[in-house]
Write a protein that holds these residues in place. Structure first.
Motif, PDB file in Angstrom:
ATOM      1  N   THR A 131      13.432  46.815  55.553  1.00  0.00           N
ATOM      2  CA  THR A 131      14.089  48.097  55.806  1.00  0.00           C
ATOM      3  C   THR A 131      14.748  48.112  57.176  1.00  0.00           C
ATOM      4  O   THR A 131      15.891  48.586  57.330  1.00  0.00           O
ATOM      5  N   THR A 149       9.859  47.482  47.411  1.00  0.00           N
ATOM      6  CA  THR A 149       8.784  47.496  48.394  1.00  0.00           C
ATOM      7  C   THR A 149       7.480  47.747  47.657  1.00  0.00           C
ATOM      8  O   THR A 149       7.400  48.629  46.798  1.00  0.00           O
ATOM      9  N   PHE A 154       5.223  53.065  55.201  1.00  0.00           N
ATOM     10  CA  PHE A 154       6.348  53.552  56.004  1.00  0.00           C
ATOM     11  C   PHE A 154       5.888  54.420  57.172  1.00  0.00           C
ATOM     12  O   PHE A 154       6.625  54.583  58.143  1.00  0.00           O
ATOM     13  N   SER A 186      10.186  51.662  45.046  1.00  0.00           N
ATOM     14  CA  SER A 186       9.024  51.742  45.924  1.00  0.00           C
ATOM     15  C   SER A 186       7.776  51.861  45.062  1.00  0.00           C
ATOM     16  O   SER A 186       7.646  52.799  44.271  1.00  0.00           O
ATOM     17  N   GLY A 207       8.499  56.670  51.880  1.00  0.00           N
ATOM     18  CA  GLY A 207       9.722  55.929  51.566  1.00  0.00           C
ATOM     19  C   GLY A 207      10.811  56.816  51.002  1.00  0.00           C
ATOM     20  O   GLY A 207      12.000  56.610  51.262  1.00  0.00           O
ATOM     21  N   GLN A 220      10.371  55.679  42.528  1.00  0.00           N
ATOM     22  CA  GLN A 220       9.026  55.527  43.091  1.00  0.00           C
ATOM     23  C   GLN A 220       8.022  55.448  41.952  1.00  0.00           C
ATOM     24  O   GLN A 220       8.064  56.244  41.013  1.00  0.00           O
TER      25      GLN A 220
END
Length: 249
Positions: A131, A149, A154, A186, A207, A220
């Motif tokens: 990132t 990810t 994060f 994510s 995220g 997500q």
């Protein structure tokens, strides 16, 4: 005269739309893991695919020297490149240094293999490294297509939704620099109600505050069941299937 004026515009247009044949997939491990972290994962990914993906392992030393093991097979247009670091300790300062070292390796590999688009996966802090790279160091005329990810903190180890770590503030402040063409997945693991055993849910969920609305697509997901704890996530069969379908397609 019209020809002289037209030609630079044509060259710029071709450069903006050209995609190289090679589009590698970069894998970046988390803290305490080396460039060998994903050996079993790559073997598993190649197990059920008709096209086998080469594995090139890269280690960036603290002095900027780059060491290679493995190779990229000729005509392999989607090799897997794992980038690890000699200093693979935890900590915010180390993560930022790793982002700089990743940039060194990326540019050297790009110079060698002449690719201009790629996808990437980062496990744990590896997602932070990627990132930071995408926000600060993505080379001009290079296209980041997909980023996955996995268990990426994060907001680091902070579990309170009311506390923002300095790293999260930095990632959030620079989110407009993310490539608008990027698709992001994510993934969070669920060992219990609070997280994957190491990374809190809220930290992974942050995220969406970085990517949502700043990239083309953001998805997500939460993985539960067997091998859903933090360390085992890259080998989780659901995640292996996601990598195969979303990054290697």
């Amino acid at each position: 005269m019209p020809g002289f004026l037209w030609r630079p515009q044509q060259v710029a247009s071709v450069r903006a739309t050209y995609r190289s044949a090679m589009a590698p997939v970069f894998l970046v491990p988390g803290s305490s893991a080396t460039q060998n972290r994903f050996n079993e994962l790559v073997t598993e990914l190649n197990h059920e695919t008709t096209t086998k993906h080469s594995l090139l392992r890269v280690e960036v030393m603290t002095n900027g020297e780059i060491q290679y093991t493995g190779s990229i097979t000729r005509k392999d247009n989607q090799p897997i490149i794992v980038v690890g670091f000699q200093n693979h300790h935890d900590g915010c300062d180390t993560i930022k240094k790793q982002a700089v070292w990743f940039n060194l390796a990326f540019r050297q590999l790009q110079k060698t293999y002449h690719f201009n688009h790629f996808s990437a996966m980062g496990h744990s802090n590896g997602g932070l490294v990627l990132t930071l790279f995408l926000e600060h160091d993505l080379p001009k005329d290079t296209y980041a297509e997909r980023l996955m990810t996995i268990g990426t903190p994060f907001n680091l180890e902070e579990s309170s939704p009311d506390v923002d770590t300095p790293l999260f503030k930095e990632l959030s402040a620079d989110r407009k620099r993310l490539p608008r063409t990027l698709t992001v997945y994510s993934i969070a693991g669920s060992e219990g109600y609070a997280g994957d055993g190491i990374v809190p849910f809220d930290s992974v969920n942050r995220g969406k505050l970085i990517f949502q609305g700043n990239v083309r697509h953001f998805t997500q997901m939460t993985i539960t069941g067997a091998n859903a704890n933090h360390a085992d996530l890259p080998e989780n069969q659901q995640i292996v299937a996601l990598i195969r379908s979303d990054l290697l397609t």
